[in-house]
Write an enzyme that holds these catalytic residues in place. Structure first.
Site, PDB file in Angstrom:
ATOM      1  N   ALA A  66       4.226  35.047 -38.427  1.00  0.00           N
ATOM      2  CA  ALA A  66       4.597  34.131 -37.343  1.00  0.00           C
ATOM      3  C   ALA A  66       6.112  34.158 -37.247  1.00  0.00           C
ATOM      4  CB  ALA A  66       4.111  32.727 -37.670  1.00  0.00           C
ATOM      5  N   GLY A 112       1.018  35.563 -40.629  1.00  0.00           N
ATOM      6  CA  GLY A 112       0.192  35.600 -39.410  1.00  0.00           C
ATOM      7  C   GLY A 112      -0.289  36.994 -39.053  1.00  0.00           C
ATOM      8  N   GLU A 115      -3.227  37.492 -41.182  1.00  0.00           N
ATOM      9  CA  GLU A 115      -4.238  36.555 -40.680  1.00  0.00           C
ATOM     10  C   GLU A 115      -4.885  37.090 -39.393  1.00  0.00           C
ATOM     11  OE1 GLU A 115      -1.386  33.246 -41.024  1.00  0.00           O
ATOM     12  OE2 GLU A 115      -2.978  32.140 -42.040  1.00  0.00           O
TER      13      GLU A 115
HETATM   14  N1  COA Z   1       9.854  35.915 -37.975  1.00  0.00           N
HETATM   15  C1  COA Z   1      10.963  36.121 -37.240  1.00  0.00           C
HETATM   16  N2  COA Z   1      11.703  37.243 -37.295  1.00  0.00           N
HETATM   17  C2  COA Z   1      11.301  38.192 -38.149  1.00  0.00           C
HETATM   18  C3  COA Z   1      10.154  38.049 -38.958  1.00  0.00           C
HETATM   19  C4  COA Z   1       9.405  36.842 -38.838  1.00  0.00           C
HETATM   20  N3  COA Z   1       8.309  36.632 -39.535  1.00  0.00           N
HETATM   21  N4  COA Z   1      10.019  39.167 -39.719  1.00  0.00           N
HETATM   22  C5  COA Z   1      11.037  39.969 -39.384  1.00  0.00           C
HETATM   23  N5  COA Z   1      11.813  39.391 -38.439  1.00  0.00           N
HETATM   24  C6  COA Z   1      13.028  39.933 -37.808  1.00  0.00           C
HETATM   25  C7  COA Z   1      14.236  39.826 -38.727  1.00  0.00           C
HETATM   26  O1  COA Z   1      14.811  38.528 -38.635  1.00  0.00           O
HETATM   27  C8  COA Z   1      15.117  40.894 -38.135  1.00  0.00           C
HETATM   28  O2  COA Z   1      15.693  40.421 -36.947  1.00  0.00           O
HETATM   29  P1  COA Z   1      17.285  40.653 -36.657  1.00  0.00           P
HETATM   30  O3  COA Z   1      17.457  42.149 -36.670  1.00  0.00           O
HETATM   31  O4  COA Z   1      17.496  40.031 -35.318  1.00  0.00           O
HETATM   32  O5  COA Z   1      18.002  39.988 -37.801  1.00  0.00           O
HETATM   33  C9  COA Z   1      14.128  41.991 -37.738  1.00  0.00           C
HETATM   34  O6  COA Z   1      12.880  41.333 -37.595  1.00  0.00           O
HETATM   35  C10 COA Z   1      13.987  43.090 -38.772  1.00  0.00           C
HETATM   36  O7  COA Z   1      13.634  42.492 -40.012  1.00  0.00           O
HETATM   37  P2  COA Z   1      14.428  42.757 -41.380  1.00  0.00           P
HETATM   38  O8  COA Z   1      14.166  41.604 -42.304  1.00  0.00           O
HETATM   39  O9  COA Z   1      15.834  43.108 -41.088  1.00  0.00           O
HETATM   40  O10 COA Z   1      13.679  44.072 -41.892  1.00  0.00           O
HETATM   41  P3  COA Z   1      13.535  44.562 -43.403  1.00  0.00           P
HETATM   42  O11 COA Z   1      12.992  45.936 -43.336  1.00  0.00           O
HETATM   43  O12 COA Z   1      14.805  44.351 -44.155  1.00  0.00           O
HETATM   44  O13 COA Z   1      12.433  43.607 -44.084  1.00  0.00           O
HETATM   45  C11 COA Z   1      10.342  42.382 -44.131  1.00  0.00           C
HETATM   46  C12 COA Z   1      11.095  43.633 -43.638  1.00  0.00           C
HETATM   47  C13 COA Z   1       8.972  42.390 -43.470  1.00  0.00           C
HETATM   48  C14 COA Z   1      10.186  42.478 -45.648  1.00  0.00           C
HETATM   49  C15 COA Z   1      11.140  41.133 -43.751  1.00  0.00           C
HETATM   50  O14 COA Z   1      11.452  41.192 -42.364  1.00  0.00           O
HETATM   51  C16 COA Z   1      10.415  39.823 -43.995  1.00  0.00           C
HETATM   52  O15 COA Z   1      10.303  39.414 -45.141  1.00  0.00           O
HETATM   53  N6  COA Z   1       9.923  39.155 -42.925  1.00  0.00           N
HETATM   54  C17 COA Z   1       9.307  37.863 -43.016  1.00  0.00           C
HETATM   55  C18 COA Z   1       7.903  37.989 -43.552  1.00  0.00           C
HETATM   56  C19 COA Z   1       7.259  36.629 -43.694  1.00  0.00           C
HETATM   57  O16 COA Z   1       7.657  35.818 -44.519  1.00  0.00           O
HETATM   58  N7  COA Z   1       6.235  36.383 -42.879  1.00  0.00           N
HETATM   59  C20 COA Z   1       5.478  35.166 -42.922  1.00  0.00           C
HETATM   60  C21 COA Z   1       5.966  34.185 -41.931  1.00  0.00           C
HETATM   61  S1  COA Z   1       5.089  32.671 -42.068  1.00  0.00           S
END
Ligand code: COA
Length: 258
Positions: A66, A112, A115
């Site tokens: 999400a 999400g 999910e």
């Molecule tokens: N919500 C909002 N934005 C998200 C997102 C999320 N769940 N997951 C990734 N993004 C965005 C990042 O903020 C980033 O945006 P920006 O370039 O404007 O800063 C972009 O997507 C790329 O993500 P980034 O974190 O830079 O990539 P990464 O390869 O370093 O890491 C993940 C990948 C998936 C490990 C990491 O993005 C992450 O941990 N995301 C959240 C996962 C999460 O907790 N999901 C559950 C939500 S309830």
């Protein structure tokens, strides 16, 4: 309807729905959830659509969860509303859709994203997929059905471990614990999903819709799954598909379900 965050393609009865916010790793913001809900409903109502594949655009992610930026400041009431709206408008809808839905998980499926994949009827993973429910690391719990569907798919002990550790697991582990139906090379992902879709589409769409109702009944509070099976079984006898399927068998030919 035109969409901002998803792409829908229909070809020969198969709809392919791509979540298309690659710069945010296809994170589910409010607009994307709403568009997905409308698209799934719309595809389900189209007579020609017999199966749906859902995947994420780009190399990296199916859906990274999400959209955290949208709910970071929410109150208790807003949190409950966010969860309930998601259940109603998308996740329960997909699970109970009459048209079979296959998730082609091409990369990260977190929160999400996992999910959504778990709401689908079948899951095919790329070897590159990395999945988990990281919500407890954010101080929250899965709110789009994850606490229920993960336990249903892999058992309570393993589900609690994944939720409490917020661990991300690889595709081969997901397959070993029953979360993925198949794991294939990235370049084979869509082919495998299409192959499963083709096998499904040969069969009676009416019988398949009944099977989804009967199987899901086992997981619905207050509903007797065996009774549901009896009702759906009986219903099939009133369909043209049943007539065609049984007649074709007796005439030693392949059934053609219109
Ligand atoms: N919500 C909002 N934005 C998200 C997102 C999320 N769940 N997951 C990734 N993004 C965005 C990042 O903020 C980033 O945006 P920006 O370039 O404007 O800063 C972009 O997507 C790329 O993500 P980034 O974190 O830079 O990539 P990464 O390869 O370093 O890491 C993940 C990948 C998936 C490990 C990491 O993005 C992450 O941990 N995301 C959240 C996962 C999460 O907790 N999901 C559950 C939500 S309830």
């Amino acid at each position: 309807m035109s969409y901002h965050n998803i792409i829908v393609n229909i070809q020969a009865g198969l709809a392919e729905l791509t979540i298309n916010r690659p710069s945010k790793l296809n994170a589910l913001n409010k607009e994307t959830i709403a568009e997905l809900g409308v698209a799934f409903k719309d595809l389900d109502q189209k007579q020609e659509v017999k199966c749906i594949i859902v995947t994420g655009s780009g190399e990296k992610a199916f859906v990274a969860g999400a959209d955290i930026s949208e709910f970071a400041n929410f109150s208790v009431e807003q949190g409950q509303e966010l969860s309930q709206d998601g259940h109603d408008s998308l996740f329960n809808l997909v699970e109970n859709l009459s048209t079979p839905v296959i998730a082609a998980v091409n990369g990260f499926a977190l929160g999400g994203g996992l999910e959504l994949a778990m709401s689908c009827h079948i899951r095919v993973f790329s070897e590159k997929a990395r999945v988990g429910l990281p919500e407890t690391s954010l101080g929250v719990i899965p709110g789009y059905g994850g606490t229920q569907r993960l336990a249903q798919l892999i058992g309570r002990g393993r589900a609690l471990e994944l939720v409490m550790t917020a661990a991300m697991i690889k595709a081969d582990r997901a397959e070993a614990i029953g979360l993925a139906n198949y794991v294939v090379a990235p370049e084979e992902l869509m082919n495998k999903a299409r192959e499963i879709a083709a096998a499904i589409m040969k069969n009676s769409s009416k019988a398949i819709a009944s099977a989804i109702v009967a199987v899901n009944a086992n997981y619905t509070d207050g509903v007797d799954g065996f009774h549901s099976e009896v009702v759906e079984f009986g219903k099939c006898f009133g369909t043209d598909h049943f007539k065609e399927g049984t007649t074709a068998f007796l005439e030693k030919r392949k059934a053609i379900f219109s």
